[in-house]
Design an enzyme around this catalytic site. Structure first.
Site, mmCIF file in Angstrom:
data_model
loop_
_atom_site.group_PDB
_atom_site.id
_atom_site.type_symbol
_atom_site.label_atom_id
_atom_site.label_comp_id
_atom_site.label_asym_id
_atom_site.label_seq_id
_atom_site.Cartn_x
_atom_site.Cartn_y
_atom_site.Cartn_z
ATOM 1 N N GLU A 155 0.825 -1.229 0.000
ATOM 2 C CA GLU A 155 0.000 0.000 0.000
ATOM 3 C C GLU A 155 0.849 1.264 0.000
ATOM 4 O OE1 GLU A 155 -3.319 -1.499 -0.857
ATOM 5 O OE2 GLU A 155 -2.952 0.647 -0.795
HETATM 6 C C1 LIG Z 1 2.606 -9.724 0.009
HETATM 7 C C2 LIG Z 1 2.391 -8.585 -0.930
HETATM 8 C C3 LIG Z 1 1.110 -8.213 -1.283
HETATM 9 C C4 LIG Z 1 0.908 -7.172 -2.182
HETATM 10 N N1 LIG Z 1 -0.378 -6.892 -2.620
HETATM 11 C C5 LIG Z 1 -0.536 -6.056 -3.674
HETATM 12 C C6 LIG Z 1 -1.821 -5.920 -4.317
HETATM 13 O O1 LIG Z 1 -2.817 -6.506 -3.895
HETATM 14 N N2 LIG Z 1 -1.900 -5.120 -5.416
HETATM 15 C C7 LIG Z 1 -0.830 -4.454 -5.917
HETATM 16 O O2 LIG Z 1 -0.987 -3.765 -6.928
HETATM 17 N N3 LIG Z 1 0.384 -4.555 -5.329
HETATM 18 C C8 LIG Z 1 0.559 -5.337 -4.230
HETATM 19 N N4 LIG Z 1 1.792 -5.475 -3.649
HETATM 20 C C9 LIG Z 1 2.904 -4.691 -4.168
HETATM 21 C C10 LIG Z 1 3.357 -3.594 -3.212
HETATM 22 O O3 LIG Z 1 2.399 -2.583 -3.135
HETATM 23 C C11 LIG Z 1 4.733 -3.119 -3.695
HETATM 24 O O4 LIG Z 1 5.653 -4.155 -3.414
HETATM 25 C C12 LIG Z 1 5.158 -1.812 -3.050
HETATM 26 O O5 LIG Z 1 4.349 -0.754 -3.502
HETATM 27 C C13 LIG Z 1 6.618 -1.472 -3.324
HETATM 28 O O6 LIG Z 1 6.935 -1.593 -4.678
HETATM 29 P P1 LIG Z 1 8.216 -2.454 -5.123
HETATM 30 O O7 LIG Z 1 8.112 -3.771 -4.458
HETATM 31 O O8 LIG Z 1 8.325 -2.417 -6.587
HETATM 32 O O9 LIG Z 1 9.434 -1.702 -4.450
HETATM 33 P P2 LIG Z 1 10.258 -0.483 -5.104
HETATM 34 O O10 LIG Z 1 9.309 0.525 -5.661
HETATM 35 O O11 LIG Z 1 11.305 -1.021 -6.005
HETATM 36 O O12 LIG Z 1 10.943 0.144 -3.817
HETATM 37 C C14 LIG Z 1 12.112 -0.399 -3.213
HETATM 38 C C15 LIG Z 1 12.587 0.548 -2.115
HETATM 39 O O13 LIG Z 1 12.924 1.824 -2.701
HETATM 40 C C16 LIG Z 1 12.185 2.870 -2.098
HETATM 41 N N5 LIG Z 1 11.778 3.829 -3.138
HETATM 42 C C17 LIG Z 1 11.231 3.563 -4.338
HETATM 43 N N6 LIG Z 1 10.999 4.703 -5.016
HETATM 44 C C18 LIG Z 1 11.403 5.716 -4.230
HETATM 45 C C19 LIG Z 1 11.407 7.141 -4.347
HETATM 46 N N7 LIG Z 1 10.928 7.766 -5.427
HETATM 47 N N8 LIG Z 1 11.915 7.868 -3.338
HETATM 48 C C20 LIG Z 1 12.370 7.268 -2.214
HETATM 49 N N9 LIG Z 1 12.396 5.921 -2.042
HETATM 50 C C21 LIG Z 1 11.900 5.161 -3.032
HETATM 51 C C22 LIG Z 1 10.967 2.200 -1.468
HETATM 52 O O14 LIG Z 1 10.489 2.934 -0.343
HETATM 53 C C23 LIG Z 1 11.529 0.834 -1.080
HETATM 54 O O15 LIG Z 1 12.119 0.892 0.193
HETATM 55 C C24 LIG Z 1 2.009 -6.467 -2.712
HETATM 56 C C25 LIG Z 1 3.309 -6.819 -2.314
HETATM 57 C C26 LIG Z 1 3.518 -7.873 -1.460
HETATM 58 C C27 LIG Z 1 4.916 -8.271 -1.124
#
Ligand SMILES: Cc1cc2nc3c(=O)[nH]c(=O)nc-3n(C[C@H](O)[C@H](O)[C@H](O)COP(=O)(O)OP(=O)(O)OC[C@H]3O[C@@H](n4cnc5c(N)ncnc54)[C@H](O)[C@@H]3O)c2cc1C
Length: 593
Positions: free
Chosen positions: A439
């Site tokens: 989220e």
């Molecule tokens: C168990 C589980 C359930 C989930 N359920 C859903 C769902 O139902 N629907 C859905 O659509 N998604 C879902 N997700 C996805 C989840 O919302 C994302 O994993 C999350 O938004 C982070 O995206 P990412 O994993 O690509 O991490 P990234 O975006 O790659 O981020 C990696 C790190 O970099 C930091 N970061 C990234 N961009 C920036 C920035 N611009 N400035 C500062 N820091 C930054 C982040 O804070 C994080 O610490 C789920 C994930 C999991 C693991």
């Protein structure tokens, strides 16, 4: 230890929050007398402890599985879901028009807390369905609403949120899922979504996916994203279920925690294209999706409270039984329960105080949402909506951060047994870890807070909030009871530190944005400490005024928070206002990060 719904604690938090949102004098929660409210919460708590809690460990040990292209939830899940929806729990805050009970957001959040305390993996399914309902209500055509909402509200069908793609997580501007216009006014979707919670399951006959996708002629970035409703099975004009849509689950993830909750890879359009229906206007999908995400962000904050509450109950119960060491205050022979050792007592109090502080912040946010719907004047409704928007990132990130911290302390209280799966403390710790990630990660919440939320209302909103914090701290200082007076003094110093950091942040975000962003996360923590201390103190003062069996406990917890937890505020303020240079001044050459 089984879960005991903390109905009295929740009621106190609701009353403090209700007052915070200016609804005092109308019962704790608008439209409900206190007796009915207690009855609703006790029933929800009973369902949580009797039906959902017993399945929690089973869900961890026998995760949802992907077998022959179908997802099977853990043993007992389907029966519990049927009981959940038959009892009418899926429809609490939804409008009567669609078969809901139209209860306030605060009450829905209280019930959500109890279900998630009992079983976080189960609780996620109705949580996301509620978010999908909110988005559909906000942006869907009348026809879509009539066809889908009643069956989502009744829990006959569940909802999902399909945002994330392998290369697009925090940054949704780069999503690639494609939507093409069809001649009949519908759309065909093609693409892959990952990490989709309850993307497939065996609990219901149909699943309503809300999917973000891009039209071929859409502008670049977030201004070119549209939102579509894509059912797992198509729905005929008479409401009967039709053919399978071209939207399938291609596998489940193996995870650190929440094993009961299926996290799916979804493939749209492997054949002719998944049939989708536009929600709202083309290219404006992210706006509608934000409605869903904001509601879901608060609900995820509530999940943080929920897991913290459960871990605390578990740890307190263990600490009262586990005998180890001698008493430090008497010469009594024999070992004493570890809860008697000051160090363990501090840990248990920290767990309790952080949990309650996070709860008050979350319920205060929910109360503002209620007020944004029901307040008399347009001005009051808009101000309440802005306050809810300001508090939402704090509710989400503070509550989920403390959810992890408290669950970790719970493991520690159990000693070696905490590391062993049998006690269950380890599961809370593993389950809690996702909460600061999904989220919108907590880092993204902190950025949202300082860049978009602090400037709301031209900066007046946060000024007014700080003034409220100051008023309560002043009131506490003048109470003629020693421990309250000291609490008021500590609280006042916390508010001073918060006010200083806020003034700095408001300036910095304008003139030195990189320095501001480097301080965003400690600033959000500081906000959480100031707000948590404020609401706890308000609750304690309320308890003192009215007396009652829980007044002494609420004073003790508020005092502990002010004297042992929120005293970190000046240090955090220093990190915010002067720690950033050591972050952005460091290059890859000087430090290998
Ligand atoms: C168990 C589980 C359930 C989930 N359920 C859903 C769902 O139902 N629907 C859905 O659509 N998604 C879902 N997700 C996805 C989840 O919302 C994302 O994993 C999350 O938004 C982070 O995206 P990412 O994993 O690509 O991490 P990234 O975006 O790659 O981020 C990696 C790190 O970099 C930091 N970061 C990234 N961009 C920036 C920035 N611009 N400035 C500062 N820091 C930054 C982040 O804070 C994080 O610490 C789920 C994930 C999991 C693991």
């Amino acid at each position: 230890m089984s879960y005991q719904a903390p109905v009295d604690d929740i009621l106190l938090a609701l009353r403090t929050a209700g007052d915070a949102a200016g609804t005092a004098g109308e019962g704790t929660v608008r439209g409900l007398d206190d007796e009915t409210l207690r009855a609703v919460l006790e029933e929800a708590g009973k369902f949580a402890s009797e039906e959902l809690a017993p399945l929690n460990k089973a869900g961890d040990r026998s995760p949802s599985r992907w077998v022959d292209g179908r997802v099977l939830t853990p043993p007992g899940w389907k029966a519990a879901y049927d009981a959940f929806r038959t009892a009418g729990w899926s429809a609490l805050p939804c409008p009567e028009e669609f078969g809901g009970q139209e209860l306030p957001e605060t009450v829905a959040m209280a019930a959500c807390e109890m279900w998630n305390s009992a079983n976080l993996s189960f609780g996620l399914c109705p949580l996301l369905t509620q978010g999908a309902i909110d988005a559909l209500r906000a942006g869907g055509s009348d026809e879509l609403k009539q066809r889908y909402l009643p069956r989502m509200v009744s829990g006959e069908w569940t909802g999902t949120m399909n945002l994330t793609e392998p290369h697009a997580g925090s940054d949704l501007s780069v999503i690639k899922t494609r939507a093409e216009r069809a001649s009949d006014g519908t759309y065909r979707l093609f693409g892959t979504k990952i990490f989709i919670t309850y993307g497939d399951h065996d609990l219901t006959d149909n699943i309503v996916h809300l999917v973000l996708a891009r039209l071929p002629d859409a502008p670049e970035g977030t201004r070119g994203i549209s939102l579509f409703l894509v059912p797992k099975r198509l729905v005929n004009a008479d409401g009967s279920l039709g053919a399978e849509n071209d939207a399938v689950c291609a596998g489940l993830e193996h995870k650190l925690g929440i094993h009961g909750s299926p996290t799916a890879v979804m493939k749209f359009g492997e054949k002719d294209g998944a049939i989708g229906y536009l929600i709202g206007e083309e290219n404006r999908g992210l706006n509608t999706m934000f409605i869903m995400m904001n509601a879901a962000r608060l609900a995820v904050g509530i999940q943080g409270v929920a897991v913290a509450e459960r871990a605390t109950q578990h740890a307190v119960s263990y600490a009262r039984e586990r005998l180890q060491g001698r008493s430090t205050t008497s010469k009594a022979p024999g070992m004493v329960p570890i809860a008697e050792h000051p160090d363990v007592r501090r840990t248990l109090l920290t767990m309790k105080a952080l949990t309650r502080a996070a709860r008050t912040i979350c319920y205060a946010t929910a109360a503002e949402i209620d007020k944004s719907h029901h307040a008399e004047t347009e001005h009051e409704r808009r101000t309440a909506a802005d306050r809810a928007a300001l508090l939402t990132p704090v509710a989400k990130a503070f509550a989920t951060d403390i959810g992890c911290e408290v669950a970790s302390m719970g493991v520690q209280v159990h000693g070696g047994m905490g590391f062993i799966e049998e006690t269950g403390a380890a599961q809370f710790y593993r389950d809690a870890r996702i909460l600061p990630i999904y989220e919108g990660t907590n880092g993204i919440q902190a950025i949202d807070l300082v860049t978009r939320k602090l400037p709301l209302g031209g900066g007046q909103l946060i000024k007014d909030m700080i003034e409220e914090f100051e008023t309560v701290a002043r009131r506490a200082k003048t109470v003629n009871r020693q421990e309250i007076g000291r609490m008021g003094q500590r609280l006042a110093s916390t508010v001073v530190a918060f006010a200083e950091a806020t003034s700095w942040m408001v300036e910095a975000i304008e003139h030195t944005p990189n320095l501001a962003l480097a301080g965003a996360t400690p600033y959000l923590r500081l906000f959480g400490l100031a707000a948590g201390g404020h609401y706890l103190a308000k609750g304690a003062l309320l308890g003192l005024e009215e007396g009652g069996p829980h007044a002494a406990e609420s004073v003790a917890v508020a005092r502990f928070f002010a004297e042992n937890i929120s005293v970190a505020a000046p240090g955090l303020s220093a990190i915010v206002t002067s720690g950033g240079h050591a972050v952005i001044g460091v290059t890859p050459e000087t430090a290998p990060v």
